[in-house]
Design a protein around this motif. Structure first.
Motif, short mmCIF file in Angstrom:
data_model
loop_
_atom_site.label_atom_id
_atom_site.label_comp_id
_atom_site.label_asym_id
_atom_site.label_seq_id
_atom_site.Cartn_x
_atom_site.Cartn_y
_atom_site.Cartn_z
N LYS A 265 -89.56 40.72 27.89
CA LYS A 265 -90.89 40.98 27.32
C LYS A 265 -90.90 40.76 25.82
O LYS A 265 -91.89 40.24 25.27
CB LYS A 265 -91.35 42.40 27.67
CG LYS A 265 -91.69 42.60 29.14
CD LYS A 265 -92.21 44.00 29.40
CE LYS A 265 -92.57 44.19 30.89
NZ LYS A 265 -93.10 45.55 31.16
N ASP A 266 -89.82 41.13 25.15
CA ASP A 266 -89.73 40.90 23.70
C ASP A 266 -89.80 39.41 23.39
O ASP A 266 -90.52 38.97 22.48
CB ASP A 266 -88.41 41.46 23.16
CG ASP A 266 -88.33 42.97 23.21
OD1 ASP A 266 -89.39 43.63 23.23
OD2 ASP A 266 -87.19 43.49 23.24
N LEU A 267 -89.04 38.62 24.13
CA LEU A 267 -89.00 37.18 23.90
C LEU A 267 -90.34 36.53 24.25
O LEU A 267 -90.79 35.61 23.56
CB LEU A 267 -87.87 36.56 24.72
CG LEU A 267 -86.46 36.92 24.28
CD1 LEU A 267 -85.44 36.49 25.33
CD2 LEU A 267 -86.12 36.29 22.93
N THR A 268 -90.98 37.02 25.32
CA THR A 268 -92.31 36.51 25.68
C THR A 268 -93.30 36.76 24.57
O THR A 268 -94.07 35.86 24.19
CB THR A 268 -92.80 37.19 26.97
OG1 THR A 268 -91.89 36.91 28.04
CG2 THR A 268 -94.19 36.72 27.35
N ARG A 269 -93.29 37.95 24.03
CA ARG A 269 -94.21 38.30 22.95
C ARG A 269 -94.01 37.38 21.74
O ARG A 269 -94.97 36.85 21.19
CB ARG A 269 -94.01 39.76 22.53
CG ARG A 269 -94.89 40.21 21.36
CD ARG A 269 -94.60 41.66 21.00
NE ARG A 269 -95.02 42.55 22.07
CZ ARG A 269 -96.23 43.11 22.15
NH1 ARG A 269 -97.14 42.85 21.22
NH2 ARG A 269 -96.53 43.91 23.15
N GLN B 113 -96.59 37.60 35.02
CA GLN B 113 -97.59 38.67 34.99
C GLN B 113 -97.00 39.94 34.39
O GLN B 113 -97.65 40.63 33.59
CB GLN B 113 -98.09 38.95 36.42
CG GLN B 113 -98.99 37.86 36.99
CD GLN B 113 -98.23 36.69 37.59
OE1 GLN B 113 -97.01 36.58 37.48
NE2 GLN B 113 -98.96 35.78 38.24
N VAL B 114 -95.76 40.25 34.75
CA VAL B 114 -95.11 41.44 34.22
C VAL B 114 -94.88 41.31 32.72
O VAL B 114 -95.15 42.25 31.95
CB VAL B 114 -93.76 41.68 34.96
CG1 VAL B 114 -92.90 42.69 34.22
CG2 VAL B 114 -94.02 42.16 36.39
N CYS B 115 -94.41 40.16 32.28
CA CYS B 115 -94.11 39.98 30.86
C CYS B 115 -95.36 39.93 30.00
O CYS B 115 -95.31 40.28 28.81
CB CYS B 115 -93.28 38.72 30.66
SG CYS B 115 -91.56 38.88 31.21
N PHE B 116 -96.49 39.52 30.57
CA PHE B 116 -97.72 39.45 29.80
C PHE B 116 -98.56 40.72 29.89
O PHE B 116 -99.54 40.87 29.15
CB PHE B 116 -98.56 38.24 30.24
CG PHE B 116 -98.25 37.00 29.45
CD1 PHE B 116 -98.96 36.70 28.30
CD2 PHE B 116 -97.23 36.15 29.84
CE1 PHE B 116 -98.67 35.57 27.56
CE2 PHE B 116 -96.92 35.02 29.11
CZ PHE B 116 -97.64 34.72 27.96
N THR B 117 -98.18 41.66 30.74
CA THR B 117 -98.97 42.89 30.89
C THR B 117 -99.19 43.61 29.55
O THR B 117 -100.33 43.99 29.24
CB THR B 117 -98.30 43.83 31.91
OG1 THR B 117 -98.43 43.25 33.21
CG2 THR B 117 -98.96 45.20 31.91
N PHE C 204 -103.81 38.75 24.90
CA PHE C 204 -103.92 37.68 25.90
C PHE C 204 -105.10 38.03 26.79
O PHE C 204 -105.27 39.19 27.19
CB PHE C 204 -102.64 37.57 26.72
CG PHE C 204 -102.59 36.37 27.63
CD1 PHE C 204 -102.36 35.11 27.12
CD2 PHE C 204 -102.79 36.50 29.00
CE1 PHE C 204 -102.30 33.99 27.95
CE2 PHE C 204 -102.75 35.40 29.84
CZ PHE C 204 -102.50 34.14 29.30
N PRO C 205 -105.97 37.04 27.10
CA PRO C 205 -107.19 37.35 27.84
C PRO C 205 -106.94 37.90 29.24
O PRO C 205 -105.99 37.52 29.92
CB PRO C 205 -107.93 36.01 27.89
CG PRO C 205 -106.88 34.98 27.65
CD PRO C 205 -105.86 35.61 26.76
#
Length: 422
Positions: free
Chosen positions: A28-32, A71-75, A83-84
């Motif tokens: 999630k950190d890397l996705t952000r 979906q989990v990483c963008f939650t 993110f929309p």
């Protein structure tokens, strides 16, 4: 050539994190980081215009997240209004070609006219401190585990044909042994030398020294490459991509969308001239690979030739791969890739600069992010934003990114051609 009804596609944002070993950073950190970075690079005020997302990842199952990865990483990003809401995210996996497959999906979104703005992102963690078995498991997933005796028999046959028994070791991934066998065959068939492979590696390490996002940022001579620790002969450690983590992303849009952006954003846009995927097979050693097929299709789609290319980013999981892929992309005759590197033709000031980013051997290879990091480098070069590793006045750039293993070639391959528009 493309159908006249297909829409033009532009990259308006590209970003890559610094690649490296980050045990304290999560998926999630890397996705952000990659998402916020690409949003800033695009010049968009926020992500509200994004209509579709393609999320590339290979190894999140290794962290107990086998499904709904994107979906989990963008939650958290959705929750924070970054993110929309309700935007569909398709999860993509294609081993080392994963991020390129995400990019290809976004290209088709725009090209079809169904979407005006689409996001492609690749996120990966392959390093788990002190847990070599877990690291190995992530890479082992890129080969046939349903019928392993098929590839084992195949590699034994290849080994017999080249007089080099297939003998994988526990201190390396199986991929290094497959590349080593291909290199050995190439050396026997064409006279390619270990020194020529070392020349390609040294050039890439020297480019990577000027890339602030590279995992390895030090210069090397060909002699130092040759003197490094053997991995799977003729490959030394400096000829092999390191294990690491990272993320990369791109935002793509249509011509109509681009026309409504500020002039500064329009001036930094890069046009997608071709995006092609091919599939691997158990081929003969002397048969051109799936990347050769993909490159020919890409050139045909773009109405261009190898001579039109200003630079290339190729999948050098080992430096032999760079030698080989320079042949498959048509920059020289089959068998002349080693000479091309040794003669300096792939250097920054050479005829066809290859892996200006440092390539996988220097920049790093977090598999699910690699393809988009290659796209980011090409975008940076075509914009004239590459700093000390900038190629002079580039017009077209080509990417080759392979994924997984099927015999002596990859299971999947991407070739992308980008064009400077201003």
């Amino acid at each position: 050539m493309p159908d006249a009804t297909l829409r033009d596609v532009y990259v308006i944002g590209a970003y890559t994190s610094a690649f490296g070993k980050y045990p304290g950073r999560s998926f999630k950190d890397l996705t952000r980081e990659a998402y916020l970075g690409v949003l800033e690079d695009s010049g968009l005020e926020d992500g509200s215009a994004i209509e579709f997302g393609w999320f590339g990842n290979c190894g999140m199952w290794n962290a107990d997240q086998a499904c709904i990865r994107g979906q989990v990483c963008f939650t958290p990003l959705v929750r924070e209004g970054l993110f929309p809401e309700r935007v569909p995210i398709v999860n993509v996996e294609g081993a080392c070609a994963t991020a390129s497959m995400a990019f290809h999906g976004a290209v088709k979104d725009i090209m079809s006219g169904m979407v005006q703005c689409s996001l492609a992102i690749g996120v990966e963690k392959t390093f788990f401190a002190g847990d070599w078995e877990r690291i190995q498991a992530g890479f082992q997933a890129g080969i046939d585990n349903l019928d392993p005796e098929e590839w084992q028999d195949h590699y034994r046959e290849v080994g017999e044909a080249i007089g080099r028994p297939f003998a994988p070791g526990g201190d390396r991934t199986i991929f290094m042994d497959t590349y080593a066998m291909q290199a050995a065959w190439h050396m026997q068939t064409y006279g390619t030398t270990q020194a020529q492979i070392a020349a390609a590696a040294a050039k890439s390490h020297n480019n990577g020294a000027n890339n602030p996002k590279a995992q390895y940022r030090f210069e090397m001579t060909a002699e130092q490459v040759l003197g490094d620790r053997p991995v799977s002969p003729p490959l030394t450690r400096s000829m092999c991509a390191p294990i690491g983590d990272g993320a990369a992303a791109a935002i793509l849009c249509s011509g109509d969308f681009l026309a409504n952006l500020p002039k500064e954003a329009q001036a930094r846009a890069v046009k997608v001239r071709a995006s092609v995927l091919t599939g691997g097979k158990y081929r003969a050693l002397d048969e051109p690979s799936l990347s050769h097929v993909a490159a020919r299709k890409a050139y045909d789609f773009a109405g261009l030739s190898p001579a039109d290319m200003s630079l290339a980013e190729v999948h050098d999981a080992t430096s032999f791969c760079e030698v080989y892929q320079s042949e498959m992309l048509g920059f020289c005759d089959f068998g002349d890739g080693g000479k091309l590197a040794a003669d300096g033709e792939t250097a920054l000031d050479g005829r066809i600069p290859i892996n200006t980013s440092g390539g996988l051997v220097s920049k790093g290879h977090p598999v699910g992010a690699t393809g988009l990091s290659m796209i980011e480098e090409m975008v940076r070069q075509l914009r004239g934003e590459a700093g000390d590793r900038q190629v002079k006045d580039p017009t077209f750039a080509i990417q080759e990114n392979g994924g997984g293993v099927m015999g002596v070639e990859e299971a999947a391959c991407s070739v992308v051609i980008l064009e400077r528009t201003h």
